[in-house]
Scaffold this motif. Structure first.
Motif, PDB file in Angstrom:
ATOM      1  N   GLY A   1       0.841  -1.206   0.000  1.00 58.16           N
ATOM      2  CA  GLY A   1       0.000   0.000   0.000  1.00 58.16           C
ATOM      3  C   GLY A   1       0.875   1.255   0.000  1.00 58.16           C
ATOM      4  N   SER A   2       1.952   1.225   0.796  1.00 58.65           N
ATOM      5  CA  SER A   2       2.828   2.397   0.874  1.00 58.65           C
ATOM      6  C   SER A   2       3.582   2.617  -0.432  1.00 58.65           C
ATOM      7  N   ILE A   3       4.033   1.523  -1.037  1.00 56.36           N
ATOM      8  CA  ILE A   3       4.760   1.680  -2.304  1.00 56.36           C
ATOM      9  C   ILE A   3       3.836   2.339  -3.336  1.00 56.36           C
ATOM     10  N   LYS A   4       2.600   1.873  -3.372  1.00 58.23           N
ATOM     11  CA  LYS A   4       1.612   2.434  -4.311  1.00 58.23           C
ATOM     12  C   LYS A   4       1.423   3.923  -4.059  1.00 58.23           C
ATOM     13  N   MET A   5       1.310   4.284  -2.784  1.00 64.46           N
ATOM     14  CA  MET A   5       1.091   5.686  -2.429  1.00 64.46           C
ATOM     15  C   MET A   5       2.290   6.538  -2.866  1.00 64.46           C
ATOM     16  N   LEU A   6       3.494   6.027  -2.612  1.00 62.82           N
ATOM     17  CA  LEU A   6       4.695   6.784  -2.984  1.00 62.82           C
ATOM     18  C   LEU A   6       4.786   6.896  -4.505  1.00 62.82           C
ATOM     19  N   GLU A   7       4.535   5.777  -5.182  1.00 59.04           N
ATOM     20  CA  GLU A   7       4.597   5.792  -6.648  1.00 59.04           C
ATOM     21  C   GLU A   7       3.590   6.785  -7.228  1.00 59.04           C
ATOM     22  N   ASP A   8       2.387   6.800  -6.644  1.00 60.81           N
ATOM     23  CA  ASP A   8       1.347   7.711  -7.136  1.00 60.81           C
ATOM     24  C   ASP A   8       1.797   9.175  -7.080  1.00 60.81           C
ATOM     25  N   LYS A   9       2.648   9.496  -6.124  1.00 61.43           N
ATOM     26  CA  LYS A   9       3.099  10.894  -6.010  1.00 61.43           C
ATOM     27  C   LYS A   9       4.297  11.186  -6.907  1.00 61.43           C
ATOM     28  N   LEU A  10       5.138  10.148  -7.138  1.00 65.59           N
ATOM     29  CA  LEU A  10       6.425  10.386  -7.799  1.00 65.59           C
ATOM     30  C   LEU A  10       6.436  10.103  -9.296  1.00 65.59           C
ATOM     31  N   THR A  11       5.464   9.347  -9.778  1.00 70.37           N
ATOM     32  CA  THR A  11       5.548   8.889 -11.173  1.00 70.37           C
ATOM     33  C   THR A  11       5.448  10.030 -12.189  1.00 70.37           C
ATOM     34  N   VAL A  12       6.089   9.816 -13.350  1.00 69.68           N
ATOM     35  CA  VAL A  12       5.838  10.730 -14.473  1.00 69.68           C
ATOM     36  C   VAL A  12       5.289   9.925 -15.654  1.00 69.68           C
ATOM     37  N   ASN A  13       4.884   8.701 -15.369  1.00 60.99           N
ATOM     38  CA  ASN A  13       4.346   7.860 -16.434  1.00 60.99           C
ATOM     39  C   ASN A  13       2.826   7.828 -16.457  1.00 60.99           C
ATOM     40  N   ARG A  14       2.231   8.729 -15.691  1.00 58.92           N
ATOM     41  CA  ARG A  14       0.769   8.886 -15.724  1.00 58.92           C
ATOM     42  C   ARG A  14       0.458  10.374 -15.765  1.00 58.92           C
ATOM     43  N   GLU A  15      -0.787  10.678 -16.040  1.00 57.39           N
ATOM     44  CA  GLU A  15      -1.179  12.089 -16.173  1.00 57.39           C
ATOM     45  C   GLU A  15      -1.118  12.844 -14.845  1.00 57.39           C
ATOM     46  N   ILE A  16      -1.464  12.139 -13.768  1.00 54.48           N
ATOM     47  CA  ILE A  16      -1.597  12.843 -12.495  1.00 54.48           C
ATOM     48  C   ILE A  16      -0.634  12.289 -11.444  1.00 54.48           C
ATOM     49  N   SER A  17       0.157  13.187 -10.874  1.00 52.32           N
ATOM     50  CA  SER A  17       1.007  12.873  -9.715  1.00 52.32           C
ATOM     51  C   SER A  17       1.541  14.217  -9.244  1.00 52.32           C
ATOM     52  N   GLU A  18       2.189  14.228  -8.084  1.00 55.20           N
ATOM     53  CA  GLU A  18       2.745  15.504  -7.619  1.00 55.20           C
ATOM     54  C   GLU A  18       3.835  15.993  -8.581  1.00 55.20           C
ATOM     55  N   VAL A  19       4.658  15.056  -9.044  1.00 55.63           N
ATOM     56  CA  VAL A  19       5.741  15.470  -9.949  1.00 55.63           C
ATOM     57  C   VAL A  19       5.159  15.959 -11.284  1.00 55.63           C
ATOM     58  N   MET A  20       4.089  15.313 -11.740  1.00 54.18           N
ATOM     59  CA  MET A  20       3.447  15.778 -12.978  1.00 54.18           C
ATOM     60  C   MET A  20       2.870  17.186 -12.800  1.00 54.18           C
ATOM     61  N   SER A  21       2.362  17.481 -11.603  1.00 54.86           N
ATOM     62  CA  SER A  21       1.831  18.835 -11.373  1.00 54.86           C
ATOM     63  C   SER A  21       2.956  19.866 -11.505  1.00 54.86           C
ATOM     64  N   ILE A  22       4.137  19.519 -10.971  1.00 54.20           N
ATOM     65  CA  ILE A  22       5.291  20.431 -11.098  1.00 54.20           C
ATOM     66  C   ILE A  22       5.622  20.617 -12.574  1.00 54.20           C
ATOM     67  N   ASN A  23       5.678  19.493 -13.294  1.00 57.18           N
ATOM     68  CA  ASN A  23       6.075  19.554 -14.715  1.00 57.18           C
ATOM     69  C   ASN A  23       5.072  20.345 -15.547  1.00 57.18           C
ATOM     70  N   LYS A  24       3.790  20.148 -15.248  1.00 57.09           N
ATOM     71  CA  LYS A  24       2.761  20.859 -16.032  1.00 57.09           C
ATOM     72  C   LYS A  24       2.783  22.355 -15.758  1.00 57.09           C
ATOM     73  N   ALA A  25       3.296  22.731 -14.572  1.00 58.08           N
ATOM     74  CA  ALA A  25       3.325  24.164 -14.231  1.00 58.08           C
ATOM     75  C   ALA A  25       4.666  24.811 -14.607  1.00 58.08           C
ATOM     76  N   ALA A  26       5.522  24.082 -15.331  1.00 55.54           N
ATOM     77  CA  ALA A  26       6.844  24.620 -15.701  1.00 55.54           C
ATOM     78  C   ALA A  26       6.683  25.933 -16.463  1.00 55.54           C
ATOM     79  N   GLY A  27       7.454  26.932 -16.068  1.00 52.81           N
ATOM     80  CA  GLY A  27       7.391  28.236 -16.740  1.00 52.81           C
ATOM     81  C   GLY A  27       6.204  29.071 -16.296  1.00 52.81           C
ATOM     82  N   LYS A  28       5.329  28.489 -15.477  1.00 57.41           N
ATOM     83  CA  LYS A  28       4.114  29.215 -15.074  1.00 57.41           C
ATOM     84  C   LYS A  28       4.139  29.592 -13.593  1.00 57.41           C
ATOM     85  N   HIS A  29       4.149  28.603 -12.717  1.00 55.66           N
ATOM     86  CA  HIS A  29       4.054  28.922 -11.293  1.00 55.66           C
ATOM     87  C   HIS A  29       4.617  27.796 -10.430  1.00 55.66           C
TER      88      HIS A  29
END
Ligand code: ADP
Ligand code: MG
Length: 322
Positions: free
Chosen positions: A32-60
């Motif tokens: 369960g924990s691995i899944k939770m960590l992966e969900d935040k760190l992945t860039v191979n899906r549309e939504i994750s914390e890291v994807m939010s950073i990437n999508k906001a590049a140059g913006k905010h």
């Protein structure tokens, strides 16, 4: 003596947890924990914390969990070190090459040159008060692929110990972490086999004995594609934007922290044999084992009694500076 093995496919690989006693609850918490960590760190899906950073590049700037922040902070520090072959801001190039995915292809050189301009790790702006990350240039992307599994392995170890599970072995596809002494040997060492590069079935070429340590391998034989007889693998040269090209097939790093092992397996792969040996001479706390394309195994900072050659097609040499 038998192990209880729990396994699931996570992070695009087989994750296995071996325990000496059946403990379904611990396994459930771990996966369960691995899944939770992966969900935040992945860039191979549309939504994750890291994807939010990437999508906001140059913006905010984007607010993230404290652990994601710390991980990016550590990855940035290694990335901006002089002559580092590790670059956490390499995401735009990784997406361009798509190595390890079905549609991997050699991009046009102009595209590679363009993406290289989007990989400057100095342009990752971190605000420690607010836990925000801002990528200063539009199109920049963070990729934690070369550090996340190591971080997650260390996190699992802490979770196991917190549940009084004091003996275990965790394998996150190339990242092996041992907890406690092995119950299988009188001296308590765990035996970790390193697979023959490109072999289809399990064929260890060498066995390393470790205790309370991690072995992380970065190799060119798991995620790659072939185009016009050329082999293109997934560790990219932050300077050229092309796969790192040298005499090595894999690098395994033996260390206490699996995250350190993950960072250094990628970095040392990029340095190649000669520079890695000088680097390790100055860093005796770090141990590594290199496998070359011409079947040499070079062992650095590891006691030779802890290494056993299995496949006699390979020749071992040992450098010890510690
Ligand atoms: P593995 O995926 O086999 O564990 P690594 O730890 O070396 O291997 O990580 C490779 C992954 O890291 C790539 O798939 C990509 O996402 C990313 N990456 C590729 N080149 C670099 C690099 N030079 N620095 C940092 N990350 C990289
Ligand atoms: Mg790595």
């Amino acid at each position: 003596m038998r192990y209880f093995e729990y396994s699931q496919t996570l992070m695009g690989t087989k994750v296995s947890l071996q325990l000496i006693e059946k403990n379904d609850l611990a396994a459930k918490i771990i996966f369960g924990s691995i899944k939770m960590l992966e969900d935040k760190l992945t860039v191979n899906r549309e939504i994750s914390e890291v994807m939010s950073i990437n999508k906001a590049a140059g913006k905010h700037p984007v607010g993230v969990s404290p652990f994601v922040f710390t991980l990016i902070e550590q990855a940035k520090a290694i990335s901006i070190a002089k002559n580092s072959c590790f670059n956490v801001a390499i995401g735009a190039l990784v997406k361009l090459w798509k190595i390890g995915f079905q549609n991997g292809n050699v991009p046009a050189d102009e595209q590679i040159q363009y993406c290289l301009l989007l990989t400057n790790p100095h342009l990752i702006r971190l605000d420690k008060q607010k836990y925000t990350v801002f990528l200063e240039k539009t199109g920049m992307e963070i990729d934690l692929g070369a550090i996340a599994k190591g971080y997650i392995a260390d996190a699992i170890k802490k979770l196991l110990l917190a549940q009084q599970v004091n003996t275990a072995i965790i394998n996150l596809g190339g990242n092996v972490l041992t907890v406690g002494d092995s119950p299988l040997s009188a001296d308590g060492y765990w035996k970790i086999g390193l697979q023959k590069p490109f072999a289809k079935s399990s064929q260890p070429i060498v066995v390393i004995k470790i205790k309370n340590k991690s072995v992380v391998t970065s190799g060119i034989y798991e995620r790659f594609f072939i185009e016009a007889n050329q082999h293109y693998h997934h560790i990219l040269d932050p300077k050229t934007g092309y796969p790192l090209d040298n005499e090595l097939q894999s690098v395994s790093v033996i260390s206490h922290s699996s995250m350190q092992g993950d960072i250094y397996s990628t970095h040392l792969y990029g340095l190649g044999i000669e520079k890695s040996i000088s680097y390790l001479q100055e860093t005796p706390s770090l141990a590594a084992l290199f496998v070359t394309k011409d079947k040499k195994i070079i062992v650095v900072n590891i006691d030779s009694s802890l290494i056993q050659l299995i496949n006699k097609e390979y020749v071992i040499t040992n450098h010890s500076f510690g």
